[in-house]
Design a protein around this motif. Sequence first.
Motif, short mmCIF file in Angstrom:
data_model
loop_
_atom_site.label_atom_id
_atom_site.label_comp_id
_atom_site.label_asym_id
_atom_site.label_seq_id
_atom_site.Cartn_x
_atom_site.Cartn_y
_atom_site.Cartn_z
N GLU A 1 92.42 -10.59 43.73
CA GLU A 1 92.83 -11.86 43.14
C GLU A 1 94.35 -11.98 43.18
O GLU A 1 95.06 -11.02 42.91
CB GLU A 1 92.36 -11.96 41.68
CG GLU A 1 90.86 -11.89 41.49
CD GLU A 1 90.46 -11.92 40.03
OE1 GLU A 1 91.33 -12.29 39.20
OE2 GLU A 1 89.31 -11.59 39.72
N ASP A 2 94.85 -13.17 43.45
CA ASP A 2 96.30 -13.38 43.54
C ASP A 2 96.95 -13.65 42.19
O ASP A 2 98.10 -13.29 41.98
CB ASP A 2 96.61 -14.55 44.49
CG ASP A 2 96.40 -14.16 45.94
OD1 ASP A 2 96.57 -12.98 46.27
OD2 ASP A 2 96.05 -15.05 46.73
N GLY A 3 96.24 -14.25 41.26
CA GLY A 3 96.89 -14.74 40.04
C GLY A 3 96.71 -13.87 38.82
O GLY A 3 96.65 -14.38 37.71
N THR A 4 96.63 -12.57 38.98
CA THR A 4 96.37 -11.67 37.85
C THR A 4 97.62 -11.51 37.00
O THR A 4 98.70 -11.19 37.50
CB THR A 4 95.92 -10.29 38.36
OG1 THR A 4 94.77 -10.46 39.19
CG2 THR A 4 95.57 -9.38 37.20
N ASP A 5 97.48 -11.69 35.69
CA ASP A 5 98.59 -11.52 34.75
C ASP A 5 98.65 -10.05 34.35
O ASP A 5 97.69 -9.50 33.81
CB ASP A 5 98.36 -12.39 33.52
CG ASP A 5 99.53 -12.34 32.54
OD1 ASP A 5 100.51 -11.61 32.82
OD2 ASP A 5 99.46 -13.03 31.51
N GLU B 1 101.67 -3.46 43.37
CA GLU B 1 101.40 -4.55 44.31
C GLU B 1 101.24 -4.02 45.73
O GLU B 1 100.33 -4.41 46.46
CB GLU B 1 102.50 -5.59 44.25
CG GLU B 1 102.38 -6.71 45.28
CD GLU B 1 101.12 -7.57 45.11
OE1 GLU B 1 100.72 -8.23 46.09
OE2 GLU B 1 100.54 -7.57 44.00
N ARG C 1 94.30 -6.97 41.46
CA ARG C 1 95.28 -7.53 42.39
C ARG C 1 94.80 -7.42 43.83
O ARG C 1 95.22 -8.20 44.69
CB ARG C 1 96.63 -6.83 42.25
CG ARG C 1 97.40 -7.21 41.01
CD ARG C 1 97.86 -8.66 41.02
NE ARG C 1 98.80 -8.91 42.11
CZ ARG C 1 98.74 -9.93 42.94
NH1 ARG C 1 97.77 -10.81 42.83
NH2 ARG C 1 99.64 -10.08 43.89
N GLU D 1 101.06 -16.70 53.37
CA GLU D 1 99.93 -17.64 53.28
C GLU D 1 99.10 -17.60 54.55
O GLU D 1 97.88 -17.72 54.53
CB GLU D 1 100.47 -19.06 53.04
CG GLU D 1 99.38 -20.08 52.80
CD GLU D 1 99.95 -21.43 52.43
OE1 GLU D 1 99.20 -22.41 52.50
OE2 GLU D 1 101.15 -21.50 52.09
#
Length: 240
Positions: free
Chosen positions: A159-163, A120, A156, A227
């Motif tokens: 994109e914020d919502g990567t699993d 991250e 990542r 944010e």
Amino acid sequence: MDARFVGIPELVEAPSVAVVVDVMRAFTVAAWAFAQGAEKIVLAGSLDEALALKEQHPDWVALKDGPAAPGFDLVNSPGLLRSVDLGGRTVVQKTTAGTVGALAVKDASLVLCASFVVAEATARVLRGSDTVTFVVTGEDGQADEDLACAQYIARRATEDGTDVAGFVRRAAESRAATELAEGVREGVHPDDVALCLEVDRFPFAMVAASDGPLMVLRPRTVPPVTEESAPATRAGRPAC
């Protein structure tokens, strides 16, 4: 972001931004070394260079792949390293793939060394970059644990919502993970595979840069994206 995924043999010129990925185990070990207090890591080009640096600087800690060997203090195992106090020390690291890959892109304007444990933070540094070359160090670019990690970091970064689950599963099923688990490789702790598959254990990225004649790796703490700051991070310069 335009992401390229290449093996070490495919590097024909220095990229602008390079992410050198070695999950099992060089850059998981490097992250653990920083967590254990190391100040910096010198990336050696050969075993002889590592031993020469150790001889010149007896207080430095020399680390290599494989079994223990004369002149070296540690082996390339996160499970073994996690109990070692490296407070304020310089580590000299020589591995089969990771350090080779980092030295191959030493002329890039930005070199990051990465694994899942710093994914991250690495992705946050990359946000806003136009083109990034991911160096998949294992198996001449075919190591699925390194490719999976590289692809996850690239995702990542945009994109914020990567699993992450599917990427970790690929790494867990890789040839390297199997060889480590089955004891095919030497200098291994039973917890090495699990430690290499931990995601975002550490809050820093790892930046390699020339320091005189040496290539030196240092940690860089990256603040979480809020944010309010997220749009500027993605649209402007990389957060670093």
